[in-house]
Design an enzyme around this catalytic site. Structure first.
Site, short mmCIF file in Angstrom:
data_model
loop_
_atom_site.label_atom_id
_atom_site.label_comp_id
_atom_site.label_asym_id
_atom_site.label_seq_id
_atom_site.Cartn_x
_atom_site.Cartn_y
_atom_site.Cartn_z
N TYR A 147 -15.70 58.34 70.02
CA TYR A 147 -14.40 59.07 70.70
C TYR A 147 -14.88 59.67 71.70
O TYR A 147 -15.38 60.86 71.65
CB TYR A 147 -13.81 59.84 69.47
CG TYR A 147 -12.55 60.34 69.78
CD1 TYR A 147 -11.88 60.35 70.96
CD2 TYR A 147 -11.84 60.81 68.55
CE1 TYR A 147 -10.39 60.85 71.16
CE2 TYR A 147 -10.17 61.29 68.99
CZ TYR A 147 -9.82 61.30 70.04
OH TYR A 147 -8.54 61.59 70.22
N LYS A 193 -9.99 59.07 74.85
CA LYS A 193 -9.27 59.71 75.05
C LYS A 193 -8.69 60.12 76.64
O LYS A 193 -9.40 60.53 77.51
CB LYS A 193 -9.60 61.39 74.71
CG LYS A 193 -8.36 62.45 74.74
CD LYS A 193 -7.22 62.31 74.17
CE LYS A 193 -7.37 61.87 72.74
NZ LYS A 193 -5.97 61.74 71.82
N ASP A 221 -6.18 56.14 74.46
CA ASP A 221 -5.36 56.94 74.26
C ASP A 221 -4.73 57.91 75.22
O ASP A 221 -5.49 58.91 75.06
CB ASP A 221 -5.65 57.68 72.66
CG ASP A 221 -4.68 58.30 72.16
OD1 ASP A 221 -3.51 58.55 72.65
OD2 ASP A 221 -4.96 59.21 71.20
N ASN A 269 -0.45 57.77 66.68
CA ASN A 269 -0.36 58.96 65.85
C ASN A 269 0.64 60.08 66.10
O ASN A 269 0.49 61.28 65.87
CB ASN A 269 -1.69 59.64 65.67
CG ASN A 269 -2.12 60.20 66.96
OD1 ASN A 269 -3.18 59.37 67.69
ND2 ASN A 269 -1.62 61.36 67.30
N HIS A 320 -6.29 58.80 62.38
CA HIS A 320 -6.41 59.61 63.48
C HIS A 320 -7.16 60.79 63.31
O HIS A 320 -7.65 61.32 62.00
CB HIS A 320 -4.88 60.34 63.62
CG HIS A 320 -4.92 61.64 64.22
ND1 HIS A 320 -4.55 62.89 63.81
CD2 HIS A 320 -4.76 61.76 65.86
CE1 HIS A 320 -4.68 63.68 64.76
NE2 HIS A 320 -4.56 63.04 65.89
N SER A 321 -7.83 61.67 64.16
CA SER A 321 -8.50 62.83 63.99
C SER A 321 -8.20 64.03 64.79
O SER A 321 -7.93 63.72 66.08
CB SER A 321 -10.03 62.46 64.01
OG SER A 321 -10.88 63.53 64.54
N ARG A 404 -4.28 76.93 68.06
CA ARG A 404 -4.55 76.13 69.16
C ARG A 404 -3.53 75.90 70.17
O ARG A 404 -2.32 75.82 70.08
CB ARG A 404 -4.72 74.56 68.64
CG ARG A 404 -5.24 73.70 69.51
CD ARG A 404 -5.48 72.24 68.73
NE ARG A 404 -5.64 71.48 70.21
CZ ARG A 404 -6.08 70.12 70.02
NH1 ARG A 404 -5.95 69.79 68.64
NH2 ARG A 404 -6.17 69.18 70.96
O1 GKR Z 1 -8.50 66.85 70.16
O2 GKR Z 1 -7.67 66.48 72.26
C1 GKR Z 1 -7.70 66.20 71.30
C2 GKR Z 1 -6.91 64.94 70.58
O3 GKR Z 1 -5.92 64.74 71.93
C3 GKR Z 1 -6.13 65.32 69.70
O4 GKR Z 1 -5.40 66.54 69.69
C4 GKR Z 1 -5.13 64.33 69.36
O5 GKR Z 1 -4.23 64.81 68.14
O6 GKR Z 1 -6.97 62.84 68.74
C5 GKR Z 1 -5.52 63.01 68.78
C6 GKR Z 1 -5.25 61.44 69.10
O7 GKR Z 1 -5.46 60.47 68.76
O8 GKR Z 1 -4.04 61.54 69.61
MG MG Z 2 -3.97 59.48 69.30
#
Ligand code: GKR
Ligand code: MG
Length: 424
Positions: A147, A193, A221, A269, A320-321, A404
């Site tokens: 990721y 991301k 994503d 997600n 998802h995480s 957060r």
């Molecule tokens: O941790 O910055 C992050 C992600 O963007 C997370 O908040 C998302 O919920 O990982 C997530 C996603 O796949 O959308």
């Molecule tokens: Mg996502």
């Protein structure tokens, strides 16, 4: 067997300056650790969100569970519903990127948090790994993907030393990040991301990854930060290298139009996060792959139900995480090992965890060829390290973060930042 004690411990662990559509991660991520103990001396563990609105509800529900039979999951669901029904109406979250902050999911979040701990206790009582209680394993090892994040070298306000990952804002830096992550953990697919830099820069990064890792499945994503027009344009450019295209646009309607225009498999997600949205998706086909997350989909058994529904409706399934520790990772791995339909390697933020910040005994869990291999230990197969828990709780008390908010954190770098999507 009866529940004798229910302990909740909010913790904070160091989190790197990872960028996303909404802003940037704060120096600490929050979680709540759940520890149950029964009159038979069995324990049950859980890990969930640590944001104040969720923590407050968990604290109301916890005393109502004492004396319960940990096999009574319907009783747990009833109590979770009552707690949410009786709570004051939830304020709109200040930060809405992660579905975990959505108050509409409060019952599912409360239920799931304790369901995992109840199931862990049941499995330990029966002397079997949790996956076997969930119906048996259809796979021994659960694959996860690398990721990748755009990131700054340092937080603007962290009271600790910079992480070893360094900055990642260019294709070369991102490829270096991927090389470290893949060689360290053996991941066999990569997720980027996105929704952070101008889309053309992100396309260049993905192309650099495709050149460096030929044949490795790639995903991007942008967390709904692209307009339909941008998403169609990028989709046409990247179609050939994407395994799937994750949440480029913010609404189900736009995702459906994007799928029609490009034919690309879209994962989400964000626009399918509960059963009502699942039903809406079946008519418009805005997403072909659901990225489940037991923390807000209502636990491990409801994740299994979701998997059956995905099978029935011809959809793919993965996970998802958010930033998390090893208890969540093992809960994901046990349920993922139990569902026949797991179409893609799951997401996890776990490689971003500083090993010194893990709460489980024995420290950070290892990936083998990019997968978590399930052993034969009872329950989730992990235990708490009490001194790590105490240290991370102290860190929670000291850090001052109570919910957060990646957008507020970004305003420390760019005071006019709104975090409004879609930005591109
Ligand atoms: O941790 O910055 C992050 C992600 O963007 C997370 O908040 C998302 O919920 O990982 C997530 C996603 O796949 O959308
Ligand atoms: Mg996502």
């Amino acid at each position: 067997m009866k529940l004798q004690s229910v302990r909740l411990t909010p913790i904070a662990f160091k989190d790197p300056p990872l960028l996303n559509a909404a802003g940037i991660h704060e120096p600490y991520a929050l979680r709540t650790i759940i520890e149950l103990e029964s009159d038979t001396g069995h324990i049950g563990l859980g890990e969930t969100y640590g944001d104040a609105p969720v923590l407050q509800l968990l604290q109301v529900l916890a005393p109502l569970l004492r004396g319960m039979d940990p096999f009574d999951l319907n009783g747990l669901r009833r109590r979770a519903q009552q707690v949410v029904d009786q709570a004051a109406p939830a304020a709109a979250p200040a930060f809405a990127l992660a579905p975990g902050t959505d108050p509409a999911k409060n019952v599912q979040k409360l239920y799931s948090a304790f369901e995992v701990a109840f199931l862990d206790m049941q499995a330990r009582y029966l002397g079997m790994p949790l996956v076997d209680l969930l119906g048996g394993r259809v796979r021994e090892a659960v694959p996860f993907s690398a990721y990748l994040f755009f990131k700054y070298a340092r937080h603007i306000d962290a009271p600790y030393a910079d992480d070893a990952w360094g900055e990642a804002l260019t294709p070369a830096q991102l490829v270096a990040q991927a090389e470290t992550m893949v060689s360290r953990h053996g991941f066999q697919s990569i997720k980027l991301k996105a929704g952070v830099l101008a889309p053309d820069q992100e396309v260049a990064c993905l192309r650099a990854l495709a050149d460096r890792f030929p044949g490795l499945p790639l995903r991007i994503d942008p967390n709904g930060n692209w307009s339909l027009e941008t998403a169609i344009r990028v989709g046409k450019q990247l179609g050939g290298v994407l395994q799937y295209y994750e949440d480029p646009c913010p609404s189900l309607k736009e995702m459906a139009a994007l799928h029609q225009a490009t034919g690309l498999p879209l994962a989400t997600n964000m626009v399918v996060t509960d059963l009502a949205q699942f039903r809406a998706n079946t008519t418009v086909q805005g997403s072909q792959i659901i990225l489940s997350d037991h923390h807000y989909w209502g636990g491990l058994r409801d994740t299994q139900l979701l998997a059956r529904l995905c099978e029935t409706f011809g959809l793919g399934l993965s996970m998802h995480s958010n930033s998390h520790l090893g208890i969540s990772l093992m809960a994901m791995a046990h349920v993922a090992a139990s569902v026949p339909l797991l179409s893609y390697a799951c997401d996890t933020h776990y490689p971003w965890l500083d090993p010194a910040e893990e709460v489980i005994a024995g420290g950070q869990l290892a990936f083998h060829d990019g997968a978590i291999v399930l052993g034969d230990a009872p329950g989730l197969g992990v235990d708490i390290d009490p001194s790590a828990l105490a240290r991370l709780h102290q860190q929670y008390l000291d850090c001052g973060i109570r919910a957060r908010n990646d957008a507020a954190q970004m305003r420390k770098y760019q005071p006019s930042w709104s975090g409004q999507a879609p930005r591109f």
